[in-house]
Design a protein around this motif. Structure first.
Motif, PDB file in Angstrom:
ATOM      1  N   ARG A   1       0.837  -1.195   0.000  1.00 11.46           N
ATOM      2  CA  ARG A   1       0.000   0.000   0.000  1.00 11.46           C
ATOM      3  C   ARG A   1       0.874   1.248   0.000  1.00 11.46           C
ATOM      4  N   GLN A   2       2.020   1.179   0.695  1.00  7.56           N
ATOM      5  CA  GLN A   2       2.962   2.291   0.680  1.00  7.56           C
ATOM      6  C   GLN A   2       4.321   1.807   1.176  1.00  7.56           C
ATOM      7  N   VAL A   3       5.347   2.617   0.925  1.00  6.30           N
ATOM      8  CA  VAL A   3       6.683   2.354   1.445  1.00  6.30           C
ATOM      9  C   VAL A   3       6.719   2.827   2.893  1.00  6.30           C
ATOM     10  N   VAL A   4       7.269   1.992   3.781  1.00  5.55           N
ATOM     11  CA  VAL A   4       7.330   2.328   5.207  1.00  5.55           C
ATOM     12  C   VAL A   4       8.800   2.442   5.616  1.00  5.55           C
ATOM     13  N   HIS A   5       9.290   3.665   5.682  1.00  2.00           N
ATOM     14  CA  HIS A   5      10.651   3.893   6.146  1.00  2.00           C
ATOM     15  C   HIS A   5      10.656   4.013   7.673  1.00  2.00           C
ATOM     16  N   GLY A   6      11.836   4.297   8.234  1.00  2.00           N
ATOM     17  CA  GLY A   6      11.976   4.325   9.681  1.00  2.00           C
ATOM     18  C   GLY A   6      11.203   5.445  10.350  1.00  2.00           C
ATOM     19  N   TYR A   7      11.065   5.291  11.669  1.00  6.00           N
ATOM     20  CA  TYR A   7      10.219   6.206  12.445  1.00  6.00           C
ATOM     21  C   TYR A   7      10.876   6.442  13.799  1.00  6.00           C
ATOM     22  N   GLY A   8      11.050   7.721  14.171  1.00  2.00           N
ATOM     23  CA  GLY A   8      11.534   7.975  15.518  1.00  2.00           C
ATOM     24  C   GLY A   8      12.519   9.117  15.621  1.00  2.00           C
ATOM     25  N   ASP A   9      13.333   9.046  16.664  1.00  2.00           N
ATOM     26  CA  ASP A   9      14.289  10.063  17.067  1.00  2.00           C
ATOM     27  C   ASP A   9      15.573   9.906  16.257  1.00  2.00           C
ATOM     28  N   VAL A  10      15.938  10.933  15.483  1.00  2.00           N
ATOM     29  CA  VAL A  10      17.101  10.810  14.591  1.00  2.00           C
ATOM     30  C   VAL A  10      18.427  10.804  15.352  1.00  2.00           C
ATOM     31  N   SER A  11      18.417  11.149  16.633  1.00  2.00           N
ATOM     32  CA  SER A  11      19.643  11.093  17.433  1.00  2.00           C
ATOM     33  C   SER A  11      19.566   9.990  18.483  1.00  2.00           C
TER      34      SER A  11
ATOM     35  N   ALA B   1      -0.611   0.075   6.032  1.00  2.00           N
ATOM     36  CA  ALA B   1      -1.774   0.940   5.831  1.00  2.00           C
ATOM     37  C   ALA B   1      -1.524   2.373   6.271  1.00  2.00           C
ATOM     38  N   SER B   2      -0.726   2.551   7.336  1.00  2.00           N
ATOM     39  CA  SER B   2      -0.581   3.875   7.947  1.00  2.00           C
ATOM     40  C   SER B   2       0.753   4.560   7.667  1.00  2.00           C
ATOM     41  N   GLY B   3       1.778   3.779   7.344  1.00  2.00           N
ATOM     42  CA  GLY B   3       3.110   4.324   7.190  1.00  2.00           C
ATOM     43  C   GLY B   3       3.871   4.455   8.488  1.00  2.00           C
ATOM     44  N   VAL B   4       3.280   4.019   9.599  1.00  2.00           N
ATOM     45  CA  VAL B   4       3.892   4.129  10.928  1.00  2.00           C
ATOM     46  C   VAL B   4       4.019   2.725  11.529  1.00  2.00           C
ATOM     47  N   PRO B   5       5.221   2.312  11.965  1.00  2.00           N
ATOM     48  CA  PRO B   5       5.414   0.927  12.410  1.00  2.00           C
ATOM     49  C   PRO B   5       4.991   0.600  13.835  1.00  2.00           C
ATOM     50  N   LEU B   6       4.300   1.495  14.526  1.00  2.00           N
ATOM     51  CA  LEU B   6       3.954   1.240  15.931  1.00  2.00           C
ATOM     52  C   LEU B   6       2.472   1.410  16.211  1.00  2.00           C
TER      53      LEU B   6
END
Length: 210
Positions: free
Chosen positions: A29-39, A55-60
């Protein structure tokens, strides 16, 4: 590639129209890249997006894998308990996958993981975490092969669950897939990770204090 911490979803602006895996492109449905704090000090790596992430693009989010992992992160203080259900707030943690697209009927192939590896490698370089948490057998094998001197065949997930494994510039703390783990296994990982948080884990690379 610059980080945009104004957003937690795909903060490095990675390609959201990737066409590298034609079969996955047809079924995702969409590409799901990483999610969170970049540091973040802690980078969690799963195998592939679950249906709710697809479905949402968010892994949590949702009621499956993502929700189960989110509850564990809440218990160790890496996710705000009162965070928005659709955009949970991660602090000092980043969640990503070996592959960025979901096939609804099968796990990713070795070729698909290889094509996605540059995305993961770029995230690891830019985040420069202290600890990588491979989630499940596949993630442990891939991350251990790339980032430790220990042969992946020598690392049994059941034996290394929650244990600290020295890597090349990182430590690994593997986790049994939270949906497959027993209550005792989840509790054992939480206790091990709490002890890690209380330790001087940043001495691994001598990073400056956050």
């Amino acid at each position: 590639m610059d980080a945009n911490q104004d957003t937690l979803a795909n903060p490095f602006g990675m390609d959201e129209t990737c066409q590298n895996c034609p079969v996955l492109c047809e079924r995702r449905r969409q590409v799901v890249h990483g999610y969170g704090d970049v540091s973040a000090d802690f980078l969690f790596v799963g195998e592939a997006p679950d249906p709710d992430a697809d479905a949402s693009g968010v892994p949590l989010v949702g009621d499956g894998w993502g929700k189960t992992l989110r509850r564990l992160l809440e218990r160790v203080g890496l996710c705000a308990i009162d965070a928005d259900a659709d955009r949970p707030t991660l602090e000092n943690a980043y969640v990503t996958h070996l592959t960025r697209c979901r096939h609804p009927e099968r796990p990713p192939t070795d070729e698909e993981i290889a094509r996605c590896e540059p995305f993961l490698s770029a995230e690891i370089r830019m985040i420069n975490p202290e600890i990588i948490v491979p989630i499940g057998e596949r993630a442990l094998a891939e991350v251990a092969t790339e980032y430790t001197t220990t042969p992946a065949d020598d690392l049994a997930l059941e034996d290394s669950h929650g244990e600290r494994i020295r890597g090349r510039g990182f430590e690994l703390v593997p986790m049994i897939d939270p949906l497959e783990a027993s209550d005792d296994e989840r509790q054992a990982w939480l206790e091990s990770f709490a002890a890690l948080l209380a330790s001087d884990y940043r001495q691994t690379k001598g990073r400056r204090g956050r």
